[in-house]
Design a protein around this motif. Sequence first.
Motif, PDB file in Angstrom:
ATOM      1  N   ALA A  55      42.979  34.094   8.975  1.00 26.35           N
ATOM      2  CA  ALA A  55      43.176  32.568   8.968  1.00 26.35           C
ATOM      3  C   ALA A  55      43.300  31.570   7.671  1.00 26.35           C
ATOM      4  O   ALA A  55      43.008  29.828   7.772  1.00 26.35           O
ATOM      5  N   GLY A  56      43.888  32.595   7.505  1.00 20.82           N
ATOM      6  CA  GLY A  56      44.263  32.010   5.492  1.00 20.82           C
ATOM      7  C   GLY A  56      43.820  31.118   4.893  1.00 20.82           C
ATOM      8  O   GLY A  56      43.312  29.893   4.300  1.00 20.82           O
ATOM      9  N   ARG A  57      42.112  31.743   5.332  1.00 19.37           N
ATOM     10  CA  ARG A  57      41.192  31.754   3.882  1.00 19.37           C
ATOM     11  C   ARG A  57      41.650  32.111   2.303  1.00 19.37           C
ATOM     12  O   ARG A  57      41.498  33.670   2.933  1.00 19.37           O
ATOM     13  N   ASP A  58      41.284  32.147   1.613  1.00 20.03           N
ATOM     14  CA  ASP A  58      41.356  32.567   0.068  1.00 20.03           C
ATOM     15  C   ASP A  58      39.851  32.631   0.283  1.00 20.03           C
ATOM     16  O   ASP A  58      39.713  31.666  -0.468  1.00 20.03           O
ATOM     17  N   VAL A  59      38.867  33.913  -0.207  1.00 20.40           N
ATOM     18  CA  VAL A  59      37.884  33.725  -0.349  1.00 20.40           C
ATOM     19  C   VAL A  59      37.936  35.135  -1.213  1.00 20.40           C
ATOM     20  O   VAL A  59      36.740  35.586  -2.184  1.00 20.40           O
ATOM     21  N   SER A  60      39.463  35.040  -2.403  1.00 23.04           N
ATOM     22  CA  SER A  60      38.936  35.927  -3.557  1.00 23.04           C
ATOM     23  C   SER A  60      37.944  35.598  -4.519  1.00 23.04           C
ATOM     24  O   SER A  60      37.536  36.814  -5.409  1.00 23.04           O
ATOM     25  N   ALA A  61      37.783  34.559  -4.343  1.00 17.36           N
ATOM     26  CA  ALA A  61      36.370  33.948  -5.927  1.00 17.36           C
ATOM     27  C   ALA A  61      35.738  34.382  -5.619  1.00 17.36           C
ATOM     28  O   ALA A  61      34.427  34.383  -6.047  1.00 17.36           O
ATOM     29  N   GLY A  80      40.495  22.090   5.515  1.00 26.38           N
ATOM     30  CA  GLY A  80      41.968  21.953   4.547  1.00 26.38           C
ATOM     31  C   GLY A  80      41.660  20.991   2.876  1.00 26.38           C
ATOM     32  O   GLY A  80      42.463  21.716   2.242  1.00 26.38           O
ATOM     33  N   LYS A  81      40.428  20.480   2.959  1.00 22.03           N
ATOM     34  CA  LYS A  81      40.716  19.806   1.892  1.00 22.03           C
ATOM     35  C   LYS A  81      40.648  20.463   0.412  1.00 22.03           C
ATOM     36  O   LYS A  81      40.169  20.454  -0.357  1.00 22.03           O
ATOM     37  N   PHE A  82      39.734  21.336   0.975  1.00 23.19           N
ATOM     38  CA  PHE A  82      38.977  22.207  -0.469  1.00 23.19           C
ATOM     39  C   PHE A  82      39.780  23.150  -0.678  1.00 23.19           C
ATOM     40  O   PHE A  82      40.112  24.451   0.152  1.00 23.19           O
ATOM     41  N   ALA A  83      39.137  23.894  -1.684  1.00 24.86           N
ATOM     42  CA  ALA A  83      39.571  25.275  -1.657  1.00 24.86           C
ATOM     43  C   ALA A  83      38.662  25.958  -3.250  1.00 24.86           C
ATOM     44  O   ALA A  83      37.899  25.431  -3.682  1.00 24.86           O
ATOM     45  N   MET A 138      29.229  29.686   4.300  1.00 25.78           N
ATOM     46  CA  MET A 138      29.497  28.512   4.125  1.00 25.78           C
ATOM     47  C   MET A 138      30.972  28.411   4.003  1.00 25.78           C
ATOM     48  O   MET A 138      31.233  27.221   4.182  1.00 25.78           O
ATOM     49  N   ILE A 139      31.790  29.743   3.900  1.00 27.92           N
ATOM     50  CA  ILE A 139      33.536  29.096   3.561  1.00 27.92           C
ATOM     51  C   ILE A 139      33.839  28.648   4.577  1.00 27.92           C
ATOM     52  O   ILE A 139      34.689  27.874   4.701  1.00 27.92           O
ATOM     53  N   ASN A 140      33.481  29.232   5.545  1.00 25.81           N
ATOM     54  CA  ASN A 140      34.360  28.439   7.211  1.00 25.81           C
ATOM     55  C   ASN A 140      33.996  26.653   7.458  1.00 25.81           C
ATOM     56  O   ASN A 140      35.084  26.022   7.652  1.00 25.81           O
ATOM     57  N   THR A 141      32.879  26.837   6.967  1.00 22.51           N
ATOM     58  CA  THR A 141      32.658  24.795   6.693  1.00 22.51           C
ATOM     59  C   THR A 141      33.363  24.375   5.938  1.00 22.51           C
ATOM     60  O   THR A 141      34.039  23.433   6.010  1.00 22.51           O
ATOM     61  N   ALA A 197      35.867  41.427   7.851  1.00 19.53           N
ATOM     62  CA  ALA A 197      36.241  40.450   7.001  1.00 19.53           C
ATOM     63  C   ALA A 197      37.000  39.682   6.152  1.00 19.53           C
ATOM     64  O   ALA A 197      37.301  38.407   6.745  1.00 19.53           O
ATOM     65  N   MET A 198      36.745  40.879   5.174  1.00 25.15           N
ATOM     66  CA  MET A 198      37.802  39.866   4.379  1.00 25.15           C
ATOM     67  C   MET A 198      39.423  39.466   5.061  1.00 25.15           C
ATOM     68  O   MET A 198      39.898  38.727   4.941  1.00 25.15           O
TER      69      MET A 198
END
Length: 149
Positions: free
Chosen positions: A84-90, A9-12, A1-4, A77-78
Amino acid sequence: MINTYLADGKFAFAPLPKGPQGRKSSFNGLADVIYAGTRHQEAAWKWVKFLGSTGCQDLVGDSAVVFPAISSSAERAMKAHEKAGRDVSAFTSVADAEDGTFLLPVSDHGDEIGQIVQTALEEVWLGQKDAATALTAANARVNELFGSR
């Protein structure tokens, strides 16, 4: 669901809170299985072997739909998320931490339990019930599932 969640750009994402035992998260792994009664056992086995291969997991990793179980594919994947500019470190920081993840227990009535608990949590989040009332009622309903034993 990360990509969704990150598409507009409204969420982090933020790290999970730390509790008395630290920051921990359950994870759900996927299991590729073959129906015992299939008429296509050889084809099914070929497919399942492919699903568990590095080749398939690299495809999954490159598309960044999940974090594959194969470490090198998860790295892909990371990198795809980063590109794509997505921070998935959480997510990855918890997974990388010693004892950061755990498997959910296997139980009879798992689907029913999930629905009961999800409904109770939604009632709390929506302000329809207080946590003590909603969760006590959910606990009673879950216990009823096992009452016939």
